[in-house]
Design a protein around this motif. Structure first.
Motif, PDB file in Angstrom:
ATOM      1  N   ILE B 109      14.836 -32.026  -9.130  1.00 23.97           N
ATOM      2  CA  ILE B 109      14.487 -33.137  -8.277  1.00 23.97           C
ATOM      3  C   ILE B 109      13.209 -32.824  -7.618  1.00 23.97           C
ATOM      4  CG2 ILE B 109      14.899 -34.764  -6.458  1.00 23.97           C
ATOM      5  CD1 ILE B 109      17.902 -35.057  -7.487  1.00 23.97           C
ATOM      6  N   VAL B 110      13.570 -31.787  -7.046  1.00 33.33           N
ATOM      7  CA  VAL B 110      12.023 -31.259  -5.926  1.00 33.33           C
ATOM      8  C   VAL B 110      10.984 -30.588  -6.804  1.00 33.33           C
ATOM      9  CG1 VAL B 110      11.927 -29.749  -3.973  1.00 33.33           C
ATOM     10  CG2 VAL B 110      13.907 -30.768  -3.903  1.00 33.33           C
ATOM     11  N   ILE B 111      11.329 -29.735  -7.641  1.00 35.61           N
ATOM     12  CA  ILE B 111      10.282 -29.277  -8.262  1.00 35.61           C
ATOM     13  C   ILE B 111       9.547 -30.261  -9.095  1.00 35.61           C
ATOM     14  CG2 ILE B 111       9.252 -27.285  -9.489  1.00 35.61           C
ATOM     15  CD1 ILE B 111      11.256 -25.373  -8.260  1.00 35.61           C
ATOM     16  N   GLY B 112      10.553 -30.573 -10.110  1.00 37.85           N
ATOM     17  CA  GLY B 112      10.339 -31.359 -11.469  1.00 37.85           C
ATOM     18  C   GLY B 112       9.584 -32.653 -10.978  1.00 37.85           C
ATOM     19  N   ILE B 113       9.946 -33.417 -10.112  1.00 36.60           N
ATOM     20  CA  ILE B 113       9.481 -34.741  -9.617  1.00 36.60           C
ATOM     21  C   ILE B 113       8.059 -34.424  -8.856  1.00 36.60           C
ATOM     22  CG2 ILE B 113       9.667 -36.813  -8.147  1.00 36.60           C
ATOM     23  CD1 ILE B 113      12.355 -36.914  -8.938  1.00 36.60           C
ATOM     24  N   SER B 114       8.300 -33.469  -8.079  1.00 39.89           N
ATOM     25  CA  SER B 114       6.937 -33.218  -7.160  1.00 39.89           C
ATOM     26  C   SER B 114       5.661 -32.658  -8.216  1.00 39.89           C
ATOM     27  CB  SER B 114       6.905 -31.902  -6.257  1.00 39.89           C
ATOM     28  OG  SER B 114       8.164 -32.105  -5.340  1.00 39.89           O
ATOM     29  N   LEU B 115       6.026 -31.877  -9.182  1.00 42.32           N
ATOM     30  CA  LEU B 115       4.900 -31.496 -10.164  1.00 42.32           C
ATOM     31  C   LEU B 115       4.502 -32.562 -11.104  1.00 42.32           C
ATOM     32  CD1 LEU B 115       6.098 -27.922 -11.502  1.00 42.32           C
ATOM     33  CD2 LEU B 115       4.026 -28.653 -10.137  1.00 42.32           C
ATOM     34  N   GLY B 116       5.529 -33.374 -11.368  1.00 41.36           N
ATOM     35  CA  GLY B 116       5.207 -34.799 -12.054  1.00 41.36           C
ATOM     36  C   GLY B 116       4.424 -35.619 -11.164  1.00 41.36           C
ATOM     37  N   VAL B 117       4.440 -36.060  -9.935  1.00 40.19           N
ATOM     38  CA  VAL B 117       3.769 -36.839  -9.237  1.00 40.19           C
ATOM     39  C   VAL B 117       2.300 -36.240  -9.221  1.00 40.19           C
ATOM     40  CG1 VAL B 117       3.287 -37.738  -7.021  1.00 40.19           C
ATOM     41  CG2 VAL B 117       5.505 -37.762  -8.113  1.00 40.19           C
ATOM     42  N   THR B 190       9.277 -33.077 -15.377  1.00 41.81           N
ATOM     43  CA  THR B 190       7.959 -32.777 -14.925  1.00 41.81           C
ATOM     44  C   THR B 190       7.253 -34.033 -15.788  1.00 41.81           C
ATOM     45  OG1 THR B 190       8.226 -30.831 -14.184  1.00 41.81           O
ATOM     46  CG2 THR B 190       6.043 -31.481 -14.548  1.00 41.81           C
ATOM     47  N   ARG B 191       7.562 -33.608 -17.144  1.00 40.91           N
ATOM     48  CA  ARG B 191       6.641 -34.745 -18.096  1.00 40.91           C
ATOM     49  C   ARG B 191       7.059 -35.809 -17.961  1.00 40.91           C
ATOM     50  NH1 ARG B 191       4.879 -32.102 -23.243  1.00 40.91           N
ATOM     51  NH2 ARG B 191       3.700 -30.394 -22.785  1.00 40.91           N
ATOM     52  N   LEU B 192       8.173 -36.212 -17.910  1.00 39.77           N
ATOM     53  CA  LEU B 192       8.597 -37.843 -17.959  1.00 39.77           C
ATOM     54  C   LEU B 192       7.949 -38.260 -16.508  1.00 39.77           C
ATOM     55  CD1 LEU B 192      10.597 -39.573 -19.405  1.00 39.77           C
ATOM     56  CD2 LEU B 192      12.402 -38.726 -18.026  1.00 39.77           C
ATOM     57  N   THR B 193       8.064 -37.633 -15.389  1.00 43.37           N
ATOM     58  CA  THR B 193       7.480 -38.280 -14.168  1.00 43.37           C
ATOM     59  C   THR B 193       6.046 -38.665 -14.452  1.00 43.37           C
ATOM     60  OG1 THR B 193       9.139 -36.942 -12.857  1.00 43.37           O
ATOM     61  CG2 THR B 193       7.575 -37.734 -11.888  1.00 43.37           C
ATOM     62  N   ARG B 194       5.303 -37.423 -15.044  1.00 45.20           N
ATOM     63  CA  ARG B 194       4.045 -37.374 -15.166  1.00 45.20           C
ATOM     64  C   ARG B 194       3.569 -38.562 -15.897  1.00 45.20           C
ATOM     65  NH1 ARG B 194       0.674 -36.108 -19.287  1.00 45.20           N
ATOM     66  NH2 ARG B 194      -1.495 -35.690 -18.825  1.00 45.20           N
ATOM     67  N   ASN B 227       8.798 -47.514  -8.953  1.00 51.73           N
ATOM     68  CA  ASN B 227       8.784 -47.908 -10.079  1.00 51.73           C
ATOM     69  C   ASN B 227       8.867 -46.764 -11.060  1.00 51.73           C
ATOM     70  OD1 ASN B 227       8.534 -51.062 -10.486  1.00 51.73           O
ATOM     71  ND2 ASN B 227       7.032 -50.481  -8.495  1.00 51.73           N
ATOM     72  N   SER B 228       8.099 -45.649 -10.818  1.00 53.39           N
ATOM     73  CA  SER B 228       7.882 -44.543 -11.892  1.00 53.39           C
ATOM     74  C   SER B 228       9.134 -43.947 -11.931  1.00 53.39           C
ATOM     75  CB  SER B 228       6.737 -43.575 -11.419  1.00 53.39           C
ATOM     76  OG  SER B 228       5.660 -44.272 -11.022  1.00 53.39           O
ATOM     77  N   LEU B 229      10.116 -43.986 -10.979  1.00 48.43           N
ATOM     78  CA  LEU B 229      11.143 -42.635 -10.961  1.00 48.43           C
ATOM     79  C   LEU B 229      12.298 -43.495 -11.632  1.00 48.43           C
ATOM     80  CD1 LEU B 229      11.173 -40.948  -7.769  1.00 48.43           C
ATOM     81  CD2 LEU B 229      10.438 -40.400  -9.712  1.00 48.43           C
ATOM     82  N   ILE B 230      12.175 -44.699 -12.043  1.00 45.88           N
ATOM     83  CA  ILE B 230      13.613 -45.353 -12.812  1.00 45.88           C
ATOM     84  C   ILE B 230      13.922 -44.457 -13.988  1.00 45.88           C
ATOM     85  CG2 ILE B 230      14.254 -47.456 -13.986  1.00 45.88           C
ATOM     86  CD1 ILE B 230      12.364 -49.012 -11.605  1.00 45.88           C
ATOM     87  N   PRO B 231      12.878 -44.301 -14.969  1.00 49.70           N
ATOM     88  CA  PRO B 231      13.160 -43.467 -16.019  1.00 49.70           C
ATOM     89  C   PRO B 231      13.803 -42.098 -15.747  1.00 49.70           C
ATOM     90  CG  PRO B 231      11.000 -43.857 -16.172  1.00 49.70           C
ATOM     91  CD  PRO B 231      11.615 -44.848 -14.971  1.00 49.70           C
ATOM     92  N   VAL B 232      13.128 -41.526 -14.583  1.00 49.14           N
ATOM     93  CA  VAL B 232      13.313 -40.254 -14.441  1.00 49.14           C
ATOM     94  C   VAL B 232      14.740 -40.155 -13.805  1.00 49.14           C
ATOM     95  CG1 VAL B 232      12.717 -38.054 -12.918  1.00 49.14           C
ATOM     96  CG2 VAL B 232      11.009 -39.781 -13.710  1.00 49.14           C
ATOM     97  N   ILE B 236      17.746 -37.692 -15.078  1.00 46.21           N
ATOM     98  CA  ILE B 236      18.480 -36.555 -14.315  1.00 46.21           C
ATOM     99  C   ILE B 236      20.092 -36.913 -14.205  1.00 46.21           C
ATOM    100  CG2 ILE B 236      18.854 -35.830 -11.907  1.00 46.21           C
ATOM    101  CD1 ILE B 236      15.880 -36.247 -11.667  1.00 46.21           C
ATOM    102  N   GLY B 237      20.312 -38.231 -14.089  1.00 51.63           N
ATOM    103  CA  GLY B 237      21.768 -38.620 -14.196  1.00 51.63           C
ATOM    104  C   GLY B 237      22.668 -38.324 -15.484  1.00 51.63           C
ATOM    105  N   THR B 238      22.069 -38.504 -16.639  1.00 52.97           N
ATOM    106  CA  THR B 238      22.641 -38.051 -17.822  1.00 52.97           C
ATOM    107  C   THR B 238      22.530 -36.462 -17.908  1.00 52.97           C
ATOM    108  OG1 THR B 238      20.553 -38.653 -18.827  1.00 52.97           O
ATOM    109  CG2 THR B 238      22.551 -40.020 -19.595  1.00 52.97           C
ATOM    110  N   ASP B 239      21.785 -35.742 -17.326  1.00 50.89           N
ATOM    111  CA  ASP B 239      21.506 -34.392 -17.489  1.00 50.89           C
ATOM    112  C   ASP B 239      22.759 -33.769 -16.885  1.00 50.89           C
ATOM    113  OD1 ASP B 239      19.880 -32.433 -18.679  1.00 50.89           O
ATOM    114  OD2 ASP B 239      19.204 -31.588 -16.815  1.00 50.89           O
TER     115      ASP B 239
END
Lengths: 325, 307
Positions: B109-117, B190-194, B227-232, B236-239
């Motif tokens: 969450i912290v690193i992945g989403i931040s880098l993605g944004v 990261t890629r998904l968020t991006r 809006n962007s975080l819905i798929p992310v 993460i949930g299924t992960d």
């Protein structure tokens, strides 16, 4: 004058080259006045509006010249922060497709109230009350119950009313409506247009109405600016232009409106396609499609000729066009 | 909504029985569980027969399965060959793995989403390209390589962390293992968020938010990010389920006595009861995580309604 656009140039840098979307546009709007900007898609009418609002995507877009004087300040010389406070507060924009232009995951109450929270520093609760007030004002039934609903739960007409309410929220002095009724049912179009015109009168706002619907224009506009290939080709008070257009392009547009007495005849259409903005034809950009084009049209760019005190036409042969009917 | 949940819960029943049966059969195919008990030597035939009778291994497989499932529903997951109850093993293993999973998810969450944004907003800039290449490297290199390498460098060479996690597995010792466990998913997040951010930046409602004169921060956080975080978030949930069961490699490397470690030991010793028991619980976790993700989806996106 409330807003004066002077010699505005906008270009887009693409992989294939520089697309000249706006090439020296001049127009002005006074308080309480409605200017209709007319033209085909790609004529630069929306890009001009986005440049005025300061919401142009840069890059690829770039304002390469001109001035946008709003209340005697050149908006293009303001810093990003100053520019932002003008948006929403002093000028607002209504977009074509309300469904995609409203945030799908926030309630309409949140989106309306946000204007008051951000620009007026109101509490969320007060902002909510303001949102209900606004929804009442644009005549959305049961506003109090529906303020927590999401955009997709409203009909197209109601959504566009919410867009209008959002634009009106802080009583700006200028509203830019970019094809506000194009995405709506014909029956709803008139209602929404009437509402817009009524609110404009009440608040004495300037209104720039971008459209390609000549029918809408006749009812609400005070004056018209016709755009072609990023330039103004004709400006005129609204009635004069319907009586006698002074530019062959305007004439073509008017002739292509279907009329009841024309039943059974073939509908007129302007020949050819709008020009490629990467390669705008030399001379008058309209010459390849113009039935009146002569040699001079291929070489000399026509200036805006003065037709009379209130009318201008960018046609070398505006006189003939006017007389010919 | 209530009816949807009930329908989903009912759908879980065949999935649950199907997966457990499959596992049961596979474990049985692995070989004779009693053979492994006596180490390298051949088992004394009398002892083997006694053990088979004790664990019910002399009965047909379908009968074993039914007995087993019957026991599971009374909370009895059986006994491992060493006499320890499987539930006892679970009670020590699951808290550790849950802790490890939490650490991994926090990293995602912290690193992945931040880098993605950051990369999503800076498409095509050096930061974007750099991170993109890095994620590709992380995705391509197997976890055991990343894990062993980091363990060697940070644990053994530089002594920043202890290379092996103690049996209580306190949170601070799980930081590096958590990062290793998260690494591949982190790259995907990261890629998904991006992609999601980059796609939504051009959305009409973002343009509206800008036209409203909102500060950039608010446009990004309140309008774009929501809006962007819905798929992310669904990813993460299924992960969660995948990480809990997929920690085998990481737990082996860092000697963490969690679910993965027990499973590994169970398979190695052909300990049917342990393997089937743990996998059954993991199946349940997986199913629950998926249901929660689907419900979360409706909360995040009001356009989705389940009937």
């Amino acid at each position: 004058m409330l807003l004066e656009v002077r010699d505005l140039h906008v270009e887009f840098h693409t992989r294939d080259g520089v697309a000249k979307a706006v090439n020296g546009v001049n127009y002005s709007v006074a308080e309480g006045e409605t200017l209709a900007v007319l033209g085909e898609s790609g004529s630069g009418k929306s890009v001009t509006a986005q440049a005025i609002m300061g919401i142009l995507d840069t890059p690829p877009g770039r304002i390469s010249g001109g001035e946008i004087l709003f209340k005697d300040r050149d908006l293009l010389k303001l810093g990003a922060d100053e520019r932002r406070t003008v948006r929403g507060r002093e000028m607002a924009m209504i977009f074509q497709d309300a469904l995609s232009s409203l945030n799908p995951v926030l309630s309409v109450g949140d989106q309306l109230g946000e204007m008051f929270v951000v620009h007026r520093g109101m509490s969320r609760k007060d902002a909510r009350a303001k949102a209900v007030e606004l929804m009442d004002r644009v005549r959305i039934p049961a506003a109090r119950e529906r303020v927590g609903d999401f955009p997709h739960q409203f009909s197209g007409g109601m959504r566009q009313r919410i867009m209008i309410a959002m634009a009106m929220a802080l009583e700006p002095s200028l509203i830019i409506a970019d094809e506000p009724t194009t995405a709506l049912d014909v029956t709803v179009q008139a209602q929404v247009m009437d509402l817009l015109a009524e609110l404009q009168r009440e608040l004495d706002m300037g209104l720039i109405l971008i459209t390609h619907d000549l029918g809408v224009v006749a009812d609400v506009a005070d004056k018209i600016a016709v755009m072609y290939a990023g330039r103004i080709v004709e400006t005129s008070p609204v009635h004069a232009i319907y009586e006698a257009p002074a530019h062959p392009y305007t004439k073509g547009l008017l002739r292509s409106i279907p009329r009841l007495d024309q039943k059974g005849q073939e509908l007129y259409a302007i020949k050819g396609l709008p020009p490629n903005l990467l390669h705008i034809p030399p001379g008058c950009a309209f010459h390849p499609r113009c039935p009146q084009a002569r040699e001079v049209c291929r070489t000399d760019v026509p200036p805006l000729y003065t037709v009379d005190a209130e009318r201008r036409s960018a046609c070398h042969f505006w006189k003939e066009t006017l007389d010919e009917r | 909504m209530g009816r949807y949940v009930i329908r989903r819960l009912l759908q879980m029943i065949p999935v649950f029985f199907g997966t457990t049966l499959l596992i049961f059969l596979m474990v049985n195919v692995m070989g004779d569980p009693v053979a492994g008990l006596c180490g390298d030597r051949q088992c004394d035939p009398a002892t083997a027969a006694r053990l088979r009778a004790e664990f019910g291994l002399d009965k047909p497989v379908w009968q074993q399965y039914l007995t087993y499932m019957g026991n599971v529903f009374t909370g009895n997951f059986g006994t491992a060959f060493n006499g320890q109850k499987v539930t006892e093993l679970m009670a020590t293993a699951f808290p550790i793995t849950i802790r490890l999973t939490v650490v991994a998810i926090v990293f995602e969450i912290v690193i992945g989403i931040s880098l993605g944004v950051v990369t999503g907003l800076q498409r095509g800039r050096p930061v974007d390209t750099g991170v993109l290449v890095l994620t590709l490297v992380v995705i391509s290199v197997p976890t055991f390589v990343t894990g062993l390498l980091l363990q060697l460098l940070l644990g053994v060479k530089w002594g920043v962390i202890s290379p092996s996690v103690s049996s209580e597995a306190p949170l601070d010792e799980l930081i590096l293992p958590g990062l290793v466990l998260a690494s591949v998913s982190l790259a995907y997040v990261t890629r998904l968020t991006r992609t999601s951010i980059a796609e939504n930046t051009r959305a009409d409602y973002v343009r509206t938010a800008v036209a409203k004169g909102l500060p950039r921060r608010r446009v990004v956080v309140r309008h774009l990010l929501r809006n962007s975080l819905i798929p992310v978030i669904t990813f993460i949930g299924t992960d969660v389920g995948a990480l809990m069961g997929g920690a085998i490699v990481t737990e082996r490397i860092f000697n963490i006595h969690g679910v993965g470690y027990q499973l590994y030991q169970g398979i190695l010793r052909q300990n049917t009861q342990t393997v089937v028991g743990f996998v059954t619980v993991l199946v349940l976790v997986f199913l629950a995580a998926n249901l929660i993700v689907d419900l979360l989806y409706a909360v995040l996106d009001p356009r989705i309604r389940y009937a």
